[in-house]
Design a protein around this motif. Structure first.
Motif, mmCIF file in Angstrom:
data_model
loop_
_atom_site.group_PDB
_atom_site.id
_atom_site.type_symbol
_atom_site.label_atom_id
_atom_site.label_comp_id
_atom_site.label_asym_id
_atom_site.label_seq_id
_atom_site.Cartn_x
_atom_site.Cartn_y
_atom_site.Cartn_z
ATOM 1 N N ASP A 28 32.693 86.843 -12.878
ATOM 2 C CA ASP A 28 33.572 85.943 -12.140
ATOM 3 C C ASP A 28 32.882 85.492 -10.863
ATOM 4 O O ASP A 28 32.387 86.318 -10.093
ATOM 5 C CB ASP A 28 34.890 86.648 -11.820
ATOM 6 C CG ASP A 28 35.993 85.672 -11.439
ATOM 7 O OD1 ASP A 28 35.836 84.962 -10.428
ATOM 8 O OD2 ASP A 28 37.008 85.623 -12.150
ATOM 9 N N SER A 29 32.872 84.200 -10.595
ATOM 10 C CA SER A 29 32.180 83.663 -9.426
ATOM 11 C C SER A 29 32.999 83.765 -8.147
ATOM 12 O O SER A 29 32.467 83.552 -7.055
ATOM 13 C CB SER A 29 31.812 82.188 -9.664
ATOM 14 O OG SER A 29 32.977 81.413 -9.894
ATOM 15 N N ARG A 30 34.276 84.113 -8.250
ATOM 16 C CA ARG A 30 35.108 84.203 -7.051
ATOM 17 C C ARG A 30 34.689 85.407 -6.212
ATOM 18 O O ARG A 30 34.374 86.476 -6.734
ATOM 19 C CB ARG A 30 36.580 84.310 -7.447
ATOM 20 C CG ARG A 30 37.158 83.017 -7.999
ATOM 21 C CD ARG A 30 38.560 83.229 -8.525
ATOM 22 N NE ARG A 30 38.556 84.012 -9.770
ATOM 23 C CZ ARG A 30 39.655 84.347 -10.447
ATOM 24 N NH1 ARG A 30 40.847 83.996 -9.978
ATOM 25 N NH2 ARG A 30 39.574 85.046 -11.566
ATOM 26 N N ALA A 31 34.723 85.212 -4.893
ATOM 27 C CA ALA A 31 34.221 86.246 -3.988
ATOM 28 C C ALA A 31 35.070 87.499 -4.008
ATOM 29 O O ALA A 31 34.574 88.591 -3.723
ATOM 30 C CB ALA A 31 34.142 85.692 -2.568
ATOM 31 N N ASP A 32 36.360 87.368 -4.313
ATOM 32 C CA ASP A 32 37.257 88.516 -4.234
ATOM 33 C C ASP A 32 37.671 89.043 -5.603
ATOM 34 O O ASP A 32 38.660 89.765 -5.727
ATOM 35 C CB ASP A 32 38.498 88.171 -3.417
ATOM 36 C CG ASP A 32 39.271 86.993 -3.999
ATOM 37 O OD1 ASP A 32 38.755 86.338 -4.931
ATOM 38 O OD2 ASP A 32 40.395 86.726 -3.518
ATOM 39 N N VAL A 33 36.937 88.683 -6.642
ATOM 40 C CA VAL A 33 37.226 89.152 -7.993
ATOM 41 C C VAL A 33 35.949 89.688 -8.617
ATOM 42 O O VAL A 33 34.900 89.051 -8.550
ATOM 43 C CB VAL A 33 37.815 88.033 -8.889
ATOM 44 C CG1 VAL A 33 38.058 88.553 -10.309
ATOM 45 C CG2 VAL A 33 39.100 87.483 -8.296
ATOM 46 N N GLU A 46 34.817 90.862 -12.309
ATOM 47 C CA GLU A 46 35.215 90.950 -13.714
ATOM 48 C C GLU A 46 34.006 91.358 -14.545
ATOM 49 O O GLU A 46 32.957 90.708 -14.499
ATOM 50 C CB GLU A 46 35.773 89.625 -14.239
ATOM 51 C CG GLU A 46 36.215 89.723 -15.695
ATOM 52 C CD GLU A 46 36.897 88.463 -16.203
ATOM 53 O OE1 GLU A 46 37.339 88.465 -17.379
ATOM 54 O OE2 GLU A 46 36.997 87.484 -15.438
ATOM 55 N N ASP A 54 39.385 93.731 -3.297
ATOM 56 C CA ASP A 54 38.991 92.954 -4.475
ATOM 57 C C ASP A 54 39.895 93.256 -5.662
ATOM 58 O O ASP A 54 40.405 94.375 -5.827
ATOM 59 C CB ASP A 54 37.547 93.273 -4.875
ATOM 60 C CG ASP A 54 36.514 92.552 -4.038
ATOM 61 O OD1 ASP A 54 36.907 91.739 -3.173
ATOM 62 O OD2 ASP A 54 35.307 92.802 -4.241
ATOM 63 N N ARG A 55 40.047 92.266 -6.497
ATOM 64 C CA ARG A 55 40.669 92.447 -7.804
ATOM 65 C C ARG A 55 39.566 92.805 -8.794
ATOM 66 O O ARG A 55 38.544 92.120 -8.855
ATOM 67 C CB ARG A 55 41.378 91.174 -8.227
ATOM 68 C CG ARG A 55 42.021 91.229 -9.609
ATOM 69 C CD ARG A 55 42.607 89.866 -9.964
ATOM 70 N NE ARG A 55 43.148 89.838 -11.315
ATOM 71 C CZ ARG A 55 43.520 88.724 -11.948
ATOM 72 N NH1 ARG A 55 43.397 87.538 -11.318
ATOM 73 N NH2 ARG A 55 43.998 88.781 -13.185
ATOM 74 N N ASP A 90 28.918 91.063 -12.903
ATOM 75 C CA ASP A 90 30.158 90.387 -12.530
ATOM 76 C C ASP A 90 30.185 89.017 -13.183
ATOM 77 O O ASP A 90 29.337 88.155 -12.901
ATOM 78 C CB ASP A 90 30.240 90.277 -11.011
ATOM 79 C CG ASP A 90 31.548 89.667 -10.531
ATOM 80 O OD1 ASP A 90 32.429 89.395 -11.375
ATOM 81 O OD2 ASP A 90 31.684 89.466 -9.311
#
Length: 472
Positions: free
Chosen positions: A45-50, A52, A90-91, A43
């Motif tokens: 992306d550091s965002r919790a809900d993404v 990538e 999640d995205r 992953d």
């Protein structure tokens, strides 16, 4: 314990001595899943809900036949591709690059995403040419095990190794169900030197039968060994990624507790003596291994009657093995309540969709179709957002067909017209020889062009496929 082993279970103090755990948490043996552990997609992306990730389709050398190399078609050089993990809501962003010698796409099997991300070439996106790329960007609304594979020359490309798993987790789900394994079931056609067999091997008969590879694979390995501790549950998340092979798995003197399928948890669990998965289907099962310390338990692939000649002179094969730790049995935690509320879809006033799965007679290449028309000549069906339809799919051939609808879950109906219990959300269902399968589907607000087809991919490529245009 590996990264996949996310659940520790307490060994009850009253049985600690008998279980050999001296009051410590009971666990699977060290390295229990190392033979089948899937690499996890990284992953970015550091965002919790993404989530990538970068994903590249490319030819890579893998070893399937011992001591020989196979130039498989892979995602990120592995067979299967990396396991993508996300949580409900999640995205998911997949930066895809094609380094294969042919165009391709990725279909996200079972995910309720927008049509523009579904990977259907010519309808939801253009083919991704060699050297090109495409960014898939979608939200995963439902917990469950899904998978990804190409939808260009699907039988050949998936048969060459292009498939992987996508696991969507629900943080609200009960813990302590069992130590988890994601198991991708498949097969591959290989020559004696390890080279890939020609994708048109067997000609028209190969297409009609559906090409099954001689190498039966579990997470890309032939007959791997999984460690186990007698008395401790394991949770197997299984997907049949084979282009044509039905998987019927049996473990002698054991029963499986099926708790989920294509679209996540069932209404309530069902105990079964075997696991049967058509191509494209998934199963979520619990198993509690039992046996003498140090024993090896074979999980056998047993031929499944999917039509003319499919069980003739075909031996059973060990799919994988469980090797019990050389220690006394442990006692697991009590199983929590499992299931979820699923409301049956109302069929009153539903529009009828009547389909026949057909074979076109005549010389030349084998042509299959739906209602007598191959996919390249068929007009799309039309439905409206918010509409409910009852599909009746009749099989006129001597081979069974796993029927898959892109983009939407459905509920299978029984002979009485009511949803089969326990209630479950499905996206792939078997239509047996001389049989008829009915299901009900409601089209939520995701207009666009959606495929439906037989998931024996040789059959889909031969014309057993159609399109559904859901309009606003």
């Amino acid at each position: 314990m590996s990264i996949e082993n996310t659940t520790l279970r307490l060994c009850p103090l009253l049985v600690a001595a008998a279980a050999g755990c001296a009051g410590d948490p009971a666990s699977q043996p060290d390295g229990w899943d190392s033979a089948v552990a899937l690499p996890r997609a990284v992953d970015r992306d550091s965002r919790a809900d993404v989530v990538e990730i970068d994903l590249t389709a490319r030819v890579a050398e893998v070893e399937i036949v011992p001591g020989k190399k196979t130039s498989a078609w892979t995602y990120d050089g592995g067979l299967p591709g990396p396991l993508i993990r996300a949580r409900v809501g999640d995205r998911v962003i997949v930066n895809f690059r094609n380094e294969l010698p042919a165009p391709t796409t990725i279909h996200w099997h079972g995910v309720r995403l927008l049509a523009q991300m579904d990977g259907a070439p010519g309808h939801s996106q253009p083919e991704t040419a060699p050297g090109g790329g495409f960014t898939y960007d979608f939200v995963v609304p439902d917990a469950g095990l899904y998978w990804y594979h190409p939808h260009v020359d699907s039988a050949a490309q998936a048969g060459n190794g292009l498939y992987g798993a996508l696991l969507v987790e629900d943080p609200a789900e009960p813990a302590a169900l069992g130590d988890e394994l994601v198991l991708v079931l498949s097969d591959m056609s290989l020559e004696d030197d390890g080279a890939l067999s020609p994708p048109d091997q067997g000609g028209n008969f190969g297409t009609l039968f559906g090409r099954e590879g001689g190498a039966l694979l579990v997470n890309g390995r032939v007959n791997p060994v999984i460690g186990a501790r007698a008395g401790l549950r394991q949770r197997w998340r299984l997907v049949n990624a084979a282009r044509s092979r039905y998987f019927q798995l049996v473990l002698d003197d054991h029963r499986f507790l099926r708790i989920g399928g294509d679209g996540g948890l069932l209404e309530h669990p069902v105990e079964e003596d075997r696991i049967v998965l058509t191509p494209g289907e998934r199963a979520d099962v619990l198993i509690e291994p039992r046996g003498a310390p140090g024993a090896t338990l074979p999980v056998r692939w047993v031929p499944y009657d999917r039509g003319y000649g499919s069980t003739f002179a075909r031996p059973e094969v060990e799919a994988f093995r469980l090797r019990l730790a050389d220690e006394p049995a442990a006692e697991d935690e009590p199983l929590p309540a499992i299931g979820r509320a699923i409301s049956p879809l109302d069929t009153a006033g539903a529009r009828r969709v009547d389909l026949q799965l057909t074979q076109q007679e005549g010389p030349g290449d084998l042509v299959l179709g739906i209602n007598g028309v191959p996919s390249w000549e068929a007009e799309p069906l039309v439905a409206a957002v918010g509409e409910t339809s009852v599909w009746t799919v009749e099989n006129t051939m001597q081979f069974a067909h796993p029927f898959h609808l892109h983009g939407f879950f459905f509920q299978v109906l029984g002979d009485d017209g009511q949803p089969v219990r326990p209630l479950a959300w499905k996206d792939t269902v078997d239509v047996r020889v001389d049989g008829t399968t009915r299901f009900v589907v409601r089209y939520d607000n995701r207009p666009g062009m959606w495929m439906f087809h037989c998931h024996i991919l040789d059959h889909a490529d031969a014309g057993m496929m159609g399109m559904l245009n859901v309009v606003p």
